[in-house]
Design a protein around this motif. Structure first.
Motif, PDB file in Angstrom:
ATOM      1  N   CYS B  63       0.810  -1.220   0.000  1.00  0.00           N
ATOM      2  CA  CYS B  63       0.000   0.000   0.000  1.00  0.00           C
ATOM      3  C   CYS B  63       0.839   1.264   0.000  1.00  0.00           C
ATOM      4  O   CYS B  63       0.311   2.358  -0.122  1.00  0.00           O
ATOM      5  CB  CYS B  63      -0.920   0.021   1.206  1.00  0.00           C
ATOM      6  SG  CYS B  63      -2.034  -1.378   1.277  1.00  0.00           S
ATOM      7  N   ASP B  65       2.644   2.317   2.587  1.00  0.00           N
ATOM      8  CA  ASP B  65       2.704   2.936   3.911  1.00  0.00           C
ATOM      9  C   ASP B  65       3.845   2.375   4.746  1.00  0.00           C
ATOM     10  O   ASP B  65       3.865   2.522   5.955  1.00  0.00           O
ATOM     11  CB  ASP B  65       1.379   2.763   4.643  1.00  0.00           C
ATOM     12  CG  ASP B  65       1.118   1.305   4.989  1.00  0.00           C
ATOM     13  OD1 ASP B  65       1.822   0.426   4.445  1.00  0.00           O
ATOM     14  OD2 ASP B  65       0.229   1.035   5.805  1.00  0.00           O
ATOM     15  N   HIS B  69       0.624  -5.408   3.666  1.00  0.00           N
ATOM     16  CA  HIS B  69      -0.645  -5.840   4.247  1.00  0.00           C
ATOM     17  C   HIS B  69      -1.003  -7.164   3.598  1.00  0.00           C
ATOM     18  O   HIS B  69      -0.543  -7.468   2.500  1.00  0.00           O
ATOM     19  CB  HIS B  69      -1.732  -4.804   3.968  1.00  0.00           C
ATOM     20  CG  HIS B  69      -1.532  -3.509   4.706  1.00  0.00           C
ATOM     21  ND1 HIS B  69      -2.401  -3.049   5.667  1.00  0.00           N
ATOM     22  CD2 HIS B  69      -0.537  -2.597   4.623  1.00  0.00           C
ATOM     23  CE1 HIS B  69      -1.953  -1.900   6.133  1.00  0.00           C
ATOM     24  NE2 HIS B  69      -0.829  -1.598   5.516  1.00  0.00           N
ATOM     25  N   ILE B  81      -7.536   3.157   0.100  1.00  0.00           N
ATOM     26  CA  ILE B  81      -6.783   3.513   1.296  1.00  0.00           C
ATOM     27  C   ILE B  81      -7.266   4.865   1.788  1.00  0.00           C
ATOM     28  O   ILE B  81      -7.192   5.858   1.058  1.00  0.00           O
ATOM     29  CB  ILE B  81      -5.271   3.577   1.009  1.00  0.00           C
ATOM     30  CG1 ILE B  81      -4.797   2.218   0.492  1.00  0.00           C
ATOM     31  CG2 ILE B  81      -4.510   3.980   2.259  1.00  0.00           C
ATOM     32  CD1 ILE B  81      -3.461   2.270  -0.206  1.00  0.00           C
ATOM     33  N   CYS B  82      -7.775   4.907   3.016  1.00  0.00           N
ATOM     34  CA  CYS B  82      -8.305   6.155   3.542  1.00  0.00           C
ATOM     35  C   CYS B  82      -7.180   7.087   3.968  1.00  0.00           C
ATOM     36  O   CYS B  82      -6.311   6.704   4.750  1.00  0.00           O
ATOM     37  CB  CYS B  82      -9.238   5.886   4.725  1.00  0.00           C
ATOM     38  SG  CYS B  82      -9.934   7.417   5.390  1.00  0.00           S
ATOM     39  N   THR B  83      -7.199   8.323   3.439  1.00  0.00           N
ATOM     40  CA  THR B  83      -6.150   9.285   3.787  1.00  0.00           C
ATOM     41  C   THR B  83      -6.414   9.866   5.169  1.00  0.00           C
ATOM     42  O   THR B  83      -5.572  10.590   5.703  1.00  0.00           O
ATOM     43  CB  THR B  83      -6.090  10.434   2.754  1.00  0.00           C
ATOM     44  OG1 THR B  83      -7.384  11.023   2.637  1.00  0.00           O
ATOM     45  CG2 THR B  83      -5.664   9.913   1.403  1.00  0.00           C
ATOM     46  N   CYS B  85      -7.821   7.797   8.071  1.00  0.00           N
ATOM     47  CA  CYS B  85      -7.485   6.845   9.125  1.00  0.00           C
ATOM     48  C   CYS B  85      -6.519   5.754   8.684  1.00  0.00           C
ATOM     49  O   CYS B  85      -6.053   4.975   9.509  1.00  0.00           O
ATOM     50  CB  CYS B  85      -8.757   6.199   9.676  1.00  0.00           C
ATOM     51  SG  CYS B  85      -9.673   5.239   8.448  1.00  0.00           S
ATOM     52  N   GLY B  86      -6.216   5.695   7.398  1.00  0.00           N
ATOM     53  CA  GLY B  86      -5.253   4.711   6.942  1.00  0.00           C
ATOM     54  C   GLY B  86      -5.827   3.327   6.666  1.00  0.00           C
ATOM     55  O   GLY B  86      -5.116   2.432   6.220  1.00  0.00           O
ATOM     56  N   ARG B  87      -7.086   3.146   6.958  1.00  0.00           N
ATOM     57  CA  ARG B  87      -7.725   1.852   6.747  1.00  0.00           C
ATOM     58  C   ARG B  87      -7.671   1.433   5.277  1.00  0.00           C
ATOM     59  O   ARG B  87      -7.723   2.268   4.384  1.00  0.00           O
ATOM     60  CB  ARG B  87      -9.193   1.953   7.173  1.00  0.00           C
ATOM     61  CG  ARG B  87      -9.639   0.872   8.148  1.00  0.00           C
ATOM     62  CD  ARG B  87     -11.128   0.931   8.342  1.00  0.00           C
ATOM     63  NE  ARG B  87     -11.565   2.259   8.785  1.00  0.00           N
ATOM     64  CZ  ARG B  87     -11.975   2.540  10.025  1.00  0.00           C
ATOM     65  NH1 ARG B  87     -12.027   1.595  10.933  1.00  0.00           N
ATOM     66  NH2 ARG B  87     -12.360   3.761  10.346  1.00  0.00           N
ATOM     67  N   TYR B 119      -7.522   6.250  -3.371  1.00  0.00           N
ATOM     68  CA  TYR B 119      -7.473   6.863  -2.052  1.00  0.00           C
ATOM     69  C   TYR B 119      -8.467   8.006  -1.936  1.00  0.00           C
ATOM     70  O   TYR B 119      -8.985   8.517  -2.938  1.00  0.00           O
ATOM     71  CB  TYR B 119      -6.065   7.315  -1.694  1.00  0.00           C
ATOM     72  CG  TYR B 119      -5.404   8.181  -2.724  1.00  0.00           C
ATOM     73  CD1 TYR B 119      -5.581   9.561  -2.712  1.00  0.00           C
ATOM     74  CD2 TYR B 119      -4.596   7.633  -3.717  1.00  0.00           C
ATOM     75  CE1 TYR B 119      -4.983  10.363  -3.657  1.00  0.00           C
ATOM     76  CE2 TYR B 119      -3.994   8.434  -4.683  1.00  0.00           C
ATOM     77  CZ  TYR B 119      -4.193   9.799  -4.638  1.00  0.00           C
ATOM     78  OH  TYR B 119      -3.601  10.595  -5.577  1.00  0.00           O
ATOM     79  N   SER B 130     -11.315  12.703  11.432  1.00  0.00           N
ATOM     80  CA  SER B 130     -10.741  11.386  11.188  1.00  0.00           C
ATOM     81  C   SER B 130     -10.573  10.686  12.531  1.00  0.00           C
ATOM     82  O   SER B 130     -10.475  11.329  13.575  1.00  0.00           O
ATOM     83  CB  SER B 130      -9.389  11.513  10.507  1.00  0.00           C
ATOM     84  OG  SER B 130      -8.390  11.792  11.443  1.00  0.00           O
ATOM     85  N   LEU B 132      -8.145   8.020  13.792  1.00  0.00           N
ATOM     86  CA  LEU B 132      -6.999   7.113  13.762  1.00  0.00           C
ATOM     87  C   LEU B 132      -6.839   6.387  15.091  1.00  0.00           C
ATOM     88  O   LEU B 132      -6.932   7.015  16.129  1.00  0.00           O
ATOM     89  CB  LEU B 132      -5.710   7.899  13.453  1.00  0.00           C
ATOM     90  CG  LEU B 132      -5.024   7.456  12.159  1.00  0.00           C
ATOM     91  CD1 LEU B 132      -3.714   8.174  11.973  1.00  0.00           C
ATOM     92  CD2 LEU B 132      -4.802   5.952  12.148  1.00  0.00           C
TER      93      LEU B 132
END
Lengths: 132, 132
Positions: B63, B65, B69, B81-83, B85-87, B119, B130, B132
């Motif tokens: 991903c 990051d 994963h 990919i959520c900018t 929360c990173g999910r 994203y 957000s 996180l």
DNA sequence: TTTGATGCAAATGTTTTGCATGCAA
DNA sequence: TTGCATGCAAAACATTTGCATCAAA
């Protein structure tokens, strides 16, 4: 953000990136700059590459090969990664932003963009053996 | 390739991955499995994740990051990919393989495939802060 | 028994950082 | 002078690996 002060090391990195068509990693940049400034440290190279990426002057590419690559060309374009030799090449191609719409059509969140890497065999590796 | 021998550690990793909709990193898998087998080591988790990825039973996602994963769902699908929360979320969407043709039309090599991550903001982060 | 799997620790590779010193403004 | 930039070395991460031991088959 603090003011950027001139440094010949940063200038050399900028120049090197602007003149290569490769998409070098920090390590590659480091070895190239060492020919001009033998005392430059890897840390300085990383610091400057991140600085230039933060200001948007260069782009950071996560090709998924373990290390980041850097690109002086910040215009909207796509990349190709050769599965034979690992080279990263620029692709001249029409916009594919319509895939954002496709992605968003059954999605409850907001699609802001996408990151796409194409892979396959580059012209060199296409015919005959790969040349790493 | 050598024969795979049963191990409850590998079985636990497989089960954990098959039951989560998240796309955990090796570290996350490690902490989850430790609740069942407190003595499992990170090395074993990495070895088994790679083993399962090599046999194609799971997928590895780069991903961008910093860590890989893992995804139990090996069917053809895309990720978001959520900018905020990173999910990492699955996207239900139509095939966009036509972009391979677009990419190849002005390219001298061979396009074999692509890797795309979308994203933006996930449903949770879309409205409000957000988390996180 | 044979051989792959494990736990542990050490090693690797990439990137970041703390700090004293150097240099641009 | 002031404060960002540098070189160096140590630290921080993610991941892999060597090895003695353990457990499937």
């Amino acid at each position: 953000m603090a003011e950027l002060k001139y440094s010949r090391q940063r200038e050399a990195i900028r120049n090197y990136l602007s003149e290569t068509k490769e998409h070098p990693t920090a390590e590659t940049v480091y070895h190239a700059i060492r020919k001009i400034y033998p005392n430059i440290s890897l840390g300085t190279v990383y610091r400057n590459l991140n600085l230039l990426a933060d200001t948007g002057e260069i782009n950071k590419l996560s090709c998924g090969d373990g290390s980041e690559h850097f690109d002086y060309d910040t215009s909207r374009h796509y990349h190709f990664i050769c599965t034979g030799c690992g080279r990263v090449l620029d692709l001249k191609m029409a916009s594919i932003d319509s895939i954002n719409t496709i992605a968003g059509s059954h999605f409850d969140g907001t699609i802001e963009g996408h990151s796409t890497y194409f892979y396959g065999k580059c012209p060199c590796c296409k015919s005959g053996s790969s040349n790493l």
